[in-house]
Design a protein around this motif. Structure first.
Motif, PDB file in Angstrom:
ATOM      1  N   ALA A 283       0.915  -1.066  -0.012  1.00 56.49           N
ATOM      2  CA  ALA A 283       0.135   0.126   0.113  1.00 56.49           C
ATOM      3  C   ALA A 283       0.860   1.247   0.093  1.00 56.49           C
ATOM      4  O   ALA A 283       0.676   2.220  -0.596  1.00 56.49           O
ATOM      5  N   LEU A 284       1.848   1.177   0.734  1.00 54.47           N
ATOM      6  CA  LEU A 284       2.956   2.537   0.782  1.00 54.47           C
ATOM      7  C   LEU A 284       3.415   2.535  -0.596  1.00 54.47           C
ATOM      8  O   LEU A 284       3.588   3.816  -0.840  1.00 54.47           O
ATOM      9  N   GLU A 285       3.756   1.581  -1.072  1.00 53.07           N
ATOM     10  CA  GLU A 285       4.581   1.643  -2.365  1.00 53.07           C
ATOM     11  C   GLU A 285       3.585   2.228  -3.504  1.00 53.07           C
ATOM     12  O   GLU A 285       4.001   2.855  -4.555  1.00 53.07           O
ATOM     13  N   THR A 286       2.278   1.634  -3.419  1.00 57.48           N
ATOM     14  CA  THR A 286       1.382   2.248  -4.543  1.00 57.48           C
ATOM     15  C   THR A 286       1.125   3.845  -4.071  1.00 57.48           C
ATOM     16  O   THR A 286       0.932   4.506  -5.172  1.00 57.48           O
ATOM     17  N   ARG A 287       1.172   4.204  -2.730  1.00 54.52           N
ATOM     18  CA  ARG A 287       0.731   5.577  -2.480  1.00 54.52           C
ATOM     19  C   ARG A 287       2.064   6.353  -3.114  1.00 54.52           C
ATOM     20  O   ARG A 287       1.921   7.465  -3.652  1.00 54.52           O
ATOM     21  N   ILE A 288       3.183   5.798  -2.687  1.00 52.17           N
ATOM     22  CA  ILE A 288       4.348   6.806  -3.384  1.00 52.17           C
ATOM     23  C   ILE A 288       4.417   6.872  -4.918  1.00 52.17           C
ATOM     24  O   ILE A 288       4.720   7.803  -5.318  1.00 52.17           O
ATOM     25  N   GLU A 289       3.999   5.702  -5.712  1.00 52.00           N
ATOM     26  CA  GLU A 289       3.705   5.763  -7.176  1.00 52.00           C
ATOM     27  C   GLU A 289       2.994   6.643  -7.630  1.00 52.00           C
ATOM     28  O   GLU A 289       3.091   7.662  -8.334  1.00 52.00           O
ATOM     29  N   ARG A 290       1.822   6.789  -6.772  1.00 51.37           N
ATOM     30  CA  ARG A 290       0.662   7.989  -7.100  1.00 51.37           C
ATOM     31  C   ARG A 290       1.100   9.490  -6.955  1.00 51.37           C
ATOM     32  O   ARG A 290       1.106  10.044  -7.762  1.00 51.37           O
ATOM     33  N   VAL A 291       1.887   9.472  -5.962  1.00 49.61           N
ATOM     34  CA  VAL A 291       2.387  10.784  -5.531  1.00 49.61           C
ATOM     35  C   VAL A 291       3.454  11.405  -6.361  1.00 49.61           C
ATOM     36  O   VAL A 291       3.322  12.318  -7.122  1.00 49.61           O
ATOM     37  N   GLU A 292       4.457  10.440  -6.996  1.00 49.82           N
ATOM     38  CA  GLU A 292       5.387  10.481  -8.153  1.00 49.82           C
ATOM     39  C   GLU A 292       4.747  10.735  -9.525  1.00 49.82           C
ATOM     40  O   GLU A 292       5.228  11.838  -9.904  1.00 49.82           O
ATOM     41  N   ARG A 293       3.645  10.363  -9.892  1.00 51.07           N
ATOM     42  CA  ARG A 293       2.920  10.467 -10.880  1.00 51.07           C
ATOM     43  C   ARG A 293       2.330  11.745 -10.829  1.00 51.07           C
ATOM     44  O   ARG A 293       2.277  12.565 -11.997  1.00 51.07           O
ATOM     45  N   ALA A 294       1.780  12.262  -9.743  1.00 52.93           N
ATOM     46  CA  ALA A 294       1.064  13.369  -9.593  1.00 52.93           C
ATOM     47  C   ALA A 294       2.069  14.915  -9.644  1.00 52.93           C
ATOM     48  O   ALA A 294       1.406  15.840  -9.813  1.00 52.93           O
ATOM     49  N   ARG A 295       3.337  14.573  -9.532  1.00 55.43           N
ATOM     50  CA  ARG A 295       4.384  15.834  -9.462  1.00 55.43           C
ATOM     51  C   ARG A 295       4.314  16.240 -10.912  1.00 55.43           C
ATOM     52  O   ARG A 295       4.359  15.485 -11.975  1.00 55.43           O
TER      53      ARG A 295
END
Length: 295
Positions: A283-295
């Motif tokens: 779940a943490l990894e998925t959340r981090i990927e979403r944050v990176e894509r949103a940048r």
């Protein structure tokens, strides 16, 4: 604009689009529910051991109830000494989970700064050779030797597991520091005179903490398995103090006689805790990927 919003799109395509969105929503909600359940397991098991009134003492044997199968009085049955498996399984969570989390936290606190400052120079090269040497040795062997040398208390287990786990954080933080060292904001921070300490933590670590947190969660799961293996071998918690690995070891002799419950329930509890930590890592990894894509 998506295909579903184009004028003249066929009803079949629109229906397929809505079905795809529905599946994504269901998967998202189910993943969130699974993550919450995993967090409840990791936080709830030790708390349950602290506040729950046990139906039977986890430390006192009952000679009149030896190797009793699960029933209304002994929910998980009793072991070969007449001790309640349910109470001991919950009590073991109060020891095993905090030790794994404390060892992971110590490894993180020690390993991350070492990795951030091991990117260049002779000292950094020597440090990485030491880390590589530790990584080449079997984890269990290092932990057993360390615990036996220190005495075998719970604190000794924390230190031994931290020593074994710290090289992972050294390597990970060093790789992050090397990849971000040439970033423009890092070069700008160096150019305006920021200290190496400030650059390392304010500019490098702040942009790499996500992967460190994922690794910390996975390390806690690995630490839990290592603790169980140590207790299975008789290193660490001493009877009558319950531990999942120790209970599994004690239940093996009963398993041969077909009395499966003594080892089955602590095994399930351990697998549930390790699985929950892995779910949290995902779940943490998925959340981090979403944050990176949103940048």
């Amino acid at each position: 604009m998506s295909v579903q919003g184009l004028p003249g799109t066929s009803p079949g395509l629109r229906a397929a689009g809505w079905a795809q969105r529905g599946r994504a929503l269901v998967l998202s909600r189910s993943n969130n529910a699974l993550t919450v359940a995993a967090a409840v397991v990791i936080i709830g098991l030790p708390l349950l051991a602290l506040v729950m009134p046990y139906p039977h003492s986890p430390l006192a044997p009952n000679p009149n109830a030896v190797a009793v199968a699960p029933n209304g009085t002994y929910w998980f049955g009793t072991d070969g000494n007449g001790m309640d498996i349910f109470s001991r399984t919950i009590e073991a969570a109060k020891l095993d989970l905090p030790i794994s989390l404390a060892a992971t936290a110590l490894a993180l606190v020690v390993g991350v700064p070492l990795g951030l400052f091991a990117t260049s120079g002779r000292v950094g090269d020597v440090l990485m050779r030491v880390v590589d040497a530790f990584a080449a040795l079997p984890t269990i062997v290092i932990a057993v030797v360390g615990i036996q040398l220190m005495g075998g208390s719970a604190l000794d287990v924390v230190f031994a597991i931290a020593v074994v786990a710290a090289p992972r954080f050294v390597r990970l933080s060093r790789a992050a520091a090397l990849s971000l060292r040439s970033a423009r904001y890092v070069e700008a921070a160096v150019a305006i005179g920021c200290s190496p300490l400030r650059v390392a933590f304010n500019h490098v670590f702040r942009n790499a903490y996500g992967v460190v947190l994922v690794q910390a969660t996975l390390t806690a799961a690995n630490a839990l398995g290592t603790i169980a293996a140590l207790n299975f071998l008789g290193v660490g918690a001493k009877p009558p103090q319950p531990s999942w690995g120790g209970m599994i070891s004690e239940g093996f002799s009963m398993l041969i006689r077909g009395e499966w419950w003594a080892s089955a329930y602590p095994t399930l509890a351990m697998l549930l805790a390790i699985g929950s930590l892995n779910i949290l890592a995902g779940a943490l990894e998925t959340r981090i990927e979403r944050v990176e894509r949103a940048r």
